[in-house]
Design an enzyme around this catalytic site. Structure first.
Site, PDB file in Angstrom:
ATOM      1  N   LYS A   1      -8.957  -0.822   8.803  1.00 35.58           N
ATOM      2  CA  LYS A   1      -7.538  -0.455   8.759  1.00 35.58           C
ATOM      3  C   LYS A   1      -7.351   0.945   8.161  1.00 35.58           C
ATOM      4  O   LYS A   1      -6.669   1.788   8.739  1.00 35.58           O
ATOM      5  CB  LYS A   1      -6.774  -1.500   7.951  1.00 35.58           C
ATOM      6  CG  LYS A   1      -5.286  -1.308   7.902  1.00 35.58           C
ATOM      7  CD  LYS A   1      -4.570  -2.632   7.791  1.00 35.58           C
ATOM      8  CE  LYS A   1      -4.435  -3.155   6.390  1.00 35.58           C
ATOM      9  NZ  LYS A   1      -3.374  -2.506   5.600  1.00 35.58           N
ATOM     10  N   SER A   2      -7.977   1.185   7.015  1.00 33.16           N
ATOM     11  CA  SER A   2      -7.802   2.501   6.361  1.00 33.16           C
ATOM     12  C   SER A   2      -8.278   3.612   7.281  1.00 33.16           C
ATOM     13  O   SER A   2      -7.635   4.662   7.396  1.00 33.16           O
ATOM     14  CB  SER A   2      -8.648   2.591   5.095  1.00 33.16           C
ATOM     15  OG  SER A   2      -8.323   1.587   4.225  1.00 33.16           O
TER      16      SER A   2
ATOM     17  N   ARG B   1      -6.180   6.797   9.191  1.00 31.94           N
ATOM     18  CA  ARG B   1      -6.574   8.196   8.963  1.00 31.94           C
ATOM     19  C   ARG B   1      -7.041   8.854  10.251  1.00 31.94           C
ATOM     20  O   ARG B   1      -6.755  10.031  10.501  1.00 31.94           O
ATOM     21  CB  ARG B   1      -7.642   8.247   7.870  1.00 31.94           C
ATOM     22  CG  ARG B   1      -7.019   7.972   6.494  1.00 31.94           C
ATOM     23  CD  ARG B   1      -8.032   7.541   5.464  1.00 31.94           C
ATOM     24  NE  ARG B   1      -7.433   7.419   4.126  1.00 31.94           N
ATOM     25  CZ  ARG B   1      -6.800   6.331   3.683  1.00 31.94           C
ATOM     26  NH1 ARG B   1      -6.653   5.276   4.446  1.00 31.94           N
ATOM     27  NH2 ARG B   1      -6.284   6.309   2.455  1.00 31.94           N
TER      28      ARG B   1
ATOM     29  N   GLY C   1       2.173   0.418   3.647  1.00 32.97           N
ATOM     30  CA  GLY C   1       2.218   1.385   2.555  1.00 32.97           C
ATOM     31  C   GLY C   1       1.396   2.627   2.886  1.00 32.97           C
ATOM     32  O   GLY C   1       1.776   3.749   2.538  1.00 32.97           O
TER      33      GLY C   1
ATOM     34  N   SER D   1      -5.965   5.693  -6.649  1.00 30.79           N
ATOM     35  CA  SER D   1      -5.320   5.238  -5.422  1.00 30.79           C
ATOM     36  C   SER D   1      -5.687   6.143  -4.255  1.00 30.79           C
ATOM     37  O   SER D   1      -5.433   7.356  -4.284  1.00 30.79           O
ATOM     38  CB  SER D   1      -3.795   5.222  -5.600  1.00 30.79           C
ATOM     39  OG  SER D   1      -3.164   5.269  -4.334  1.00 30.79           O
TER      40      SER D   1
ATOM     41  N   GLN E   1      -4.354   6.094  -1.441  1.00 33.42           N
ATOM     42  CA  GLN E   1      -3.155   6.539  -0.728  1.00 33.42           C
ATOM     43  C   GLN E   1      -2.572   7.781  -1.388  1.00 33.42           C
ATOM     44  O   GLN E   1      -2.160   8.724  -0.704  1.00 33.42           O
ATOM     45  CB  GLN E   1      -2.124   5.418  -0.677  1.00 33.42           C
ATOM     46  CG  GLN E   1      -2.578   4.258   0.200  1.00 33.42           C
ATOM     47  CD  GLN E   1      -1.619   3.090   0.151  1.00 33.42           C
ATOM     48  OE1 GLN E   1      -0.633   3.100  -0.578  1.00 33.42           O
ATOM     49  NE2 GLN E   1      -1.910   2.074   0.937  1.00 33.42           N
TER      50      GLN E   1
ATOM     51  N   ASP F   1      -8.739  -4.956  -2.240  1.00 29.91           N
ATOM     52  CA  ASP F   1      -8.209  -5.749  -1.127  1.00 29.91           C
ATOM     53  C   ASP F   1      -8.956  -7.067  -0.944  1.00 29.91           C
ATOM     54  O   ASP F   1      -8.534  -7.932  -0.181  1.00 29.91           O
ATOM     55  CB  ASP F   1      -8.296  -4.949   0.181  1.00 29.91           C
ATOM     56  CG  ASP F   1      -7.197  -3.910   0.245  1.00 29.91           C
ATOM     57  OD1 ASP F   1      -6.253  -3.991  -0.564  1.00 29.91           O
ATOM     58  OD2 ASP F   1      -7.287  -3.008   1.105  1.00 29.91           O
TER      59      ASP F   1
ATOM     60  N   LYS G   1       1.235  -5.021  -4.275  1.00 28.85           N
ATOM     61  CA  LYS G   1       0.674  -4.982  -2.917  1.00 28.85           C
ATOM     62  C   LYS G   1       1.712  -5.587  -1.955  1.00 28.85           C
ATOM     63  O   LYS G   1       2.881  -5.694  -2.290  1.00 28.85           O
ATOM     64  CB  LYS G   1      -0.646  -5.755  -2.898  1.00 28.85           C
ATOM     65  CG  LYS G   1      -1.773  -5.020  -3.605  1.00 28.85           C
ATOM     66  CD  LYS G   1      -2.279  -3.912  -2.712  1.00 28.85           C
ATOM     67  CE  LYS G   1      -3.384  -3.113  -3.324  1.00 28.85           C
ATOM     68  NZ  LYS G   1      -3.805  -2.030  -2.438  1.00 28.85           N
TER      69      LYS G   1
ATOM     70  N   ARG H   1      -3.311 -10.986   3.717  1.00 30.75           N
ATOM     71  CA  ARG H   1      -4.561 -11.369   3.053  1.00 30.75           C
ATOM     72  C   ARG H   1      -4.419 -12.703   2.310  1.00 30.75           C
ATOM     73  O   ARG H   1      -5.383 -13.438   2.149  1.00 30.75           O
ATOM     74  CB  ARG H   1      -5.038 -10.268   2.115  1.00 30.75           C
ATOM     75  CG  ARG H   1      -5.342  -8.982   2.881  1.00 30.75           C
ATOM     76  CD  ARG H   1      -6.320  -8.092   2.152  1.00 30.75           C
ATOM     77  NE  ARG H   1      -6.193  -6.724   2.619  1.00 30.75           N
ATOM     78  CZ  ARG H   1      -6.724  -6.240   3.739  1.00 30.75           C
ATOM     79  NH1 ARG H   1      -7.426  -7.044   4.533  1.00 30.75           N
ATOM     80  NH2 ARG H   1      -6.552  -4.989   4.087  1.00 30.75           N
TER      81      ARG H   1
END
Ligand code: DC
Length: 675
Positions: free
Chosen positions: A10-11, A15, A85, A158, A160, A313, A340, A386
């Site tokens: 996902k991350s 990106r 987020g 973080s 993010q 996570d 979260k 999750r």
């Protein structure tokens, strides 16, 4: 043993989509995640003028023509980051330096999450923000500015925050240094490095420092095969450790970035055996490999603050494991979990308690006492993918009987999770596991072999479900069942018979049997007959439309129509559209689709359907209010309220072309039927 390739990271998907959009030339991306969060990033980038096609469901190549570091276009609408987020925070960074004004918002849960940790340092770079709602939260308007270099020391680790600041430096053409207490996931840095950007990372007295120096004026295109998501693989690691017997799964092509795999050291402390087989080549600097979990005795352990960034996570999956380990597992220094997708500490504690597991909720963590007693009870997803998946793993274990209120939320990061879970537990010969899932009222997904496939489609007003259902049926050569037409036919018959609406609640089965309403199969659909006449235009009169919702709220009517609807699906090959198709009428449907779209998009479509495209902002606002009121009524009605059925494929059609949305459903069905 089953080889499993869980969906793309996902991350990295977020990106990769953002960097490919900011590059010059055509990037080639494969293995992208198609869940709701990346869809939010994709839709946002499209709204900002990047021509990104549909994210391929099967991980095949997506080509993205980048618009350059300063090439985003001012959006004409609010950018909806939905539940994501990462989308919101990374885009706040990207937009800080663009020559445009844009406003970002999100769903109710995202609108509660803190944004100042990003907007505060970005403001120090010269970016301008206006908070349009609650202090520190979305919706936020960003006005792009000329940026200054930044040296930022962050109190939280973080990815993010770090990613947003690096992206602001990159697009604004200024140096940025970020120091964080512990190195958070470093995907942005690795991808940027692979694209030739000067990024340096080192441990200093203050913590980990990442420096972007002399950012380039253009980015080359990206060629990237996104690895499978370690965080998604974590649920199947835990399943493999708990299932017993020989190794049940081999998780292939999993991203093994060391800032993500902290769970592996915790598992090894708990006595778990996980084989790790690393591939020799990295992908854009991201290590990849295969993981094989072996079941065995597991011991509780202690997890502290320093370890958390690398497994933040994975805490829900870890807690599921802790519930089955011997002794106590104590997790502290994890207050970040409270902000979260849900307050994960509270959500995990509440659910464990509901299953009879001893748990103590700490201000910054949890203490869980493992048990080998069968787990039974009802748990909630708390609208958090999750949480739903962690308890899904527990629900699938032999002897447990766990009911989860909303399984569809898993789609946010892991489309197909439930099918895969069921496939593994059934191949493992785990009758108890499957039985428990079914006894919880959650039918196993996968193809029903006794009849042809049944696909159900639902969604809120203006989501385009009727047209979509009709065209999907045409494409597949299936019949289309418009269940609303049955309710309309009965309304029509009652009005014609002169029975006033205030007497409808008293109607019983015998009264309804007087009306010869039936469905007759035709080539592509079912005609609705009243006696010998086929009803068509009569079903859409304003009188019928005005009274039909009243009728559809009556239990006697719903159960009377149930048999007719089920009969239409007897031999399958059906696309059934309407409110309760996936929940009540065909709970064992092979694919349940739930279409959504932003409120604004749905209102716009409604106006276009009625040929009033130029009704102006006031007209649009009125229509949005009407739709919102209808959504509220539909969601809150006691009988068959509007919601995505468990296990549904939720498709956000905002920004999707009609053909793209049809194509994505058709492709799912063809995958399912093995065509
Ligand atoms: O989709 P439509 O507008 O033709 O539906 C007519 C009405 O019937 C509407 O109020 C929703 C309701 N309906 C329902 O309750 N259950 C269904 N399966 C289909 C329609």
């Amino acid at each position: 043993m089953i080889d499993v390739r869980v969906p793309g990271d996902k991350s990295l998907t977020h990106r990769a989509l953002i960097l490919a959009s900011l590059a010059e030339g055509e990037s080639r991306l494969t293995g992208l995640l198609t869940g709701e969060d990346p869809q939010a990033t994709r839709n946002a980038l499209r709204t900002l003028g990047v021509p990104i096609g549909v994210l391929p469901e099967d991980g095949t190549e997506l080509r993205v023509s980048g618009v350059g570091l300063q090439g985003l276009r001012e959006p004409t609408q609010l950018i909806d980051c939905c539940n994501s987020g990462t989308t919101a925070r990374l885009l706040l960074g990207v937009l800080s330096s663009q020559r445009l004004v844009a406003a970002l918002t999100g769903d109710e849960s995202l609108r509660r999450r803190p944004m100042r940790r990003v907007t505060e340092p970005l403001s120090r770079m010269g970016a301008q923000f206006r908070e349009l709602g609650v202090r520190g939260c979305l919706p936020i308007e960003v006005r792009g500015s000329v940026l200054r270099p930044l040296e930022h020391v962050s109190t939280v680790s973080s990815a993010q925050v770090k990613g947003a600041l690096l992206l602001a430096g990159l697009t604004g053409g200024v140096d940025v240094s970020v120091v964080e207490p512990v190195l958070s996931r470093d995907h942005t840095e690795r991808l940027l490095r692979a694209m030739g950007v000067g990024i340096h990372s080192e441990h200093t007295d203050q913590g980990w420092q990442v420096r972007l120096s002399e950012p380039p004026s253009a980015l080359p295109p990206l060629d990237f095969a996104v690895p499978a998501d370690f965080s998604s693989a974590a649920f199947f690691l835990v399943l493999g450790l708990l299932l017993g017997g020989d190794a049940s799964v081999r998780l292939v092509e999993v991203g093994l970035n060391p800032t993500r795999t902290g769970l592996l050291s915790v598992l090894s402390r708990m006595g778990a055996t996980v084989e790790v087989d690393r591939e020799s080549d990295d992908r854009c600097g991201e290590p990849v490999g295969t993981l094989i979990p072996h079941s065995g005795r597991l011991q509780g352990t202690e997890v502290t603050a320093a370890e958390l960034p690398a497994l933040i996570d994975e805490v829900p999956a870890l807690v599921a494991l802790a519930a089955r380990a011997e002794g106590v597992t104590r997790i502290t220094g994890a207050s970040e979990l409270r902000v979260k997708e849900s307050d994960r500490i509270a959500a995990l504690a509440t659910n464990l308690r509901a299953l009879g597991v001893s748990v103590e909720e700490l201000p910054d963590g949890l203490e869980v006492e493992g048990t080998d007693r069968p787990l039974q009870g009802e748990v909630r997803s708390f609208d958090d993918h999750r949480i739903a998946m962690a308890f899904g793993v527990l629900a699938s274990l032999p002897g447990n009987r766990v009911r989860i209120d909303d399984r569809a939320v898993a789609d946010v990061s892991f489309p197909g999770f439930w099918r895969l879970l069921d496939g593994i537990t059934s191949k493992h010969g785990n009758a108890g596991g499957r039985g428990s899932a079914r006894s919880a009222g959650q039918p196993a997904s996968g193809l029903n072999r006794k009849r042809g496939p049944i696909i159900t489609i639902d969604g809120p007003a203006g989501s385009g479900k009727s047209t979509t259902a009709r065209v999907v049926a045409q494409r597949l050569g299936f019949r289309h069942l418009d269940s609303g037409a049955l309710y309309r036919a009965l309304t029509c018959a009652l009005l014609e018979a002169g029975i006033p609406p205030d007497r409808w609640p008293a109607l019983d089965r015998a009264d309804l049997d007087r009306f010869a309403i039936r469905l007759e199969p035709r080539a592509g659909n079912f005609a609705v007959l009243l006696g010998q006449s086929v009803l068509d235009a009569e079903l859409r009169t304003s009188e019928v439309t005005e009274h039909v919702s009243q009728l559809s709220g009556l239990p006697a009517v719903r159960s009377w129509l149930l048999e007719r609807q089920r009969a239409a699906g007897a031999s399958g090959q059906l696309v059934a559209e309407g409110r309760d198709m996936g929940t009540v009428v065909f709970p064992d449907a092979d694919l349940k689709v739930f279409l959504t779209a932003s409120l604004e998009e749905r209102a716009r479509r409604r106006l276009e359907d009625r040929a009033v495209p130029r009704s102006g902002p006031a007209g649009l606002r009125d229509e949005m209010q009407r739709i919102e009121a209808r959504d509220d009524r539909d969601r809150n009605r006691p009988l068959s309220p509007l919601r995505a059925p468990p296990g549904a494929l939720v498709i956000d059609t905002t920004g999707l072309k009609f053909e793209e949305q049809v194509e994505s459903i058709v492709r799912h069905v063809l995958d399912l039927t093995g065509c």
